[in-house]
Design an enzyme around this catalytic site. Sequence first.
Site, PDB file in Angstrom:
ATOM      1  CG  HIS A   1      -0.398   0.247   2.516  1.00 31.14           C
ATOM      2  ND1 HIS A   1       0.047  -0.755   3.332  1.00 31.14           N
ATOM      3  CD2 HIS A   1      -0.198   1.393   3.211  1.00 31.14           C
ATOM      4  CE1 HIS A   1       0.501  -0.255   4.472  1.00 31.14           C
ATOM      5  NE2 HIS A   1       0.355   1.057   4.420  1.00 31.14           N
TER       6      HIS A   1
ATOM      7  CB  SER B   1       3.361   1.609   5.910  1.00 32.86           C
ATOM      8  OG  SER B   1       2.124   1.317   6.470  1.00 32.86           O
TER       9      SER B   1
ATOM     10  CG  ASP C   1       0.230  -4.090   2.995  1.00 26.32           C
ATOM     11  OD1 ASP C   1       0.252  -3.465   1.921  1.00 26.32           O
ATOM     12  OD2 ASP C   1       0.331  -3.537   4.113  1.00 26.32           O
TER      13      ASP C   1
END
Length: 412
Positions: free
Chosen positions: A147, A258, A177
Amino acid sequence: MSDYYQDYGQINREPEQRREQKPAKSGKMKSFLSTIGAGVIGSALTLAAVNYTDLNSLINHEQQPAQTENSSSPTANLVPASTASKSQGGSVADMVEKASKAIVGIVNYQEQNNPFSNSQGVVEKGSGSGVIFKKSGGSAYIVTNNHVIENAQKLEVSFDNGEKAEAKVVGADALTDLAVIKVDAKFAPDAIDFADSSSLRPGDEVFAIGNPLGLDLSRTVTRGIVSAIDRSIDVSTSAGEWKLDVIQTDAAINPGNSGGALINTAGQVIGINSLKISDRGVEGLGFAIPSNNVVPIVNEMIEKGKVERPYLGVSLADFEEIHPAFLQDLPKNVDSGTMVTSVQPGSGADKAGLQKQDVIVAINGEKVSNSGDLRKFMYSNVKAGEKVKLKIYRSGKEKTVEVTVSGDSVTN
């Protein structure tokens, strides 16, 4: 419900620099949620990217140094988890300083489609973090979250020394992911090792390194412990619903973290930071993808440019998406499953005789409560060319259908 093959076919992906999802209410998470309290039931799992508008065979049982550019292959490897750096005469600060050099910032640039905006063309849409895990053949390979890089027209990587370089995508996978990108090795410092995450125990000390809230706070270090292992949480991805296996930690993970590293006290990567629970009154609930899950996915993306998965050839809808009129023929004891809404001509499902409105309730004897259960079993236990037995209900009658699955992939 969409008209593409939501579960096992070509997936339509949308921008996802930041996404929110409720925690899972399935088996593994029920006891988890009950300990948190009712306030968290409505909380959000926030993927921590900033938004602006057989594994034993992979483990080297002798400690290996950080990977260098002279390595012949970009393949990622696992090394045994080491003890604290203090036992080797170093300090935590020394360990963090060394590990931080392998943590990068990643900026995602996308086409600006808003006619009312002052900015046109390719503009910055979000940022996250990444980890240099290998230097090989003149390239440095970086793992991050899908993402973070999804739908990018351009990716820019910033390094510890302030230099920047444009990156190319090697492979990406929305369901897990994870993504791998590469840059010219001349920009990158030494890589950092993946350690065997199966040795983790609750209470182990860990550190999260990343870029919370953007590159202005690059390489921020937070400290905590492993709160729990073997968590499984439901997330919504651009490739559909998925149960993500994660490590739970109370080390602070915020938007922008992230793709950054969760490291042990020896400075080894034991997880890739991915998401957190965000709600009023909730603190210290961050999640990272275990390194033992990361390494095989990374290696497959390097080898094939994608993650290959078995293909059933159906579009599915879960009970909550279906009007009760379509479920009235089911026996009263059947209260979960997933309904076939379309079958792709020529697919394994089509050849096996699966039909629209068939309700799948089990695969190879394992209960299927929803499409996520079916997908998880398929992708974790089945290979292309193998046969699976589906227990279904058709017009209220139980049947068993044997399907030979083909090979397909989910890629950006």
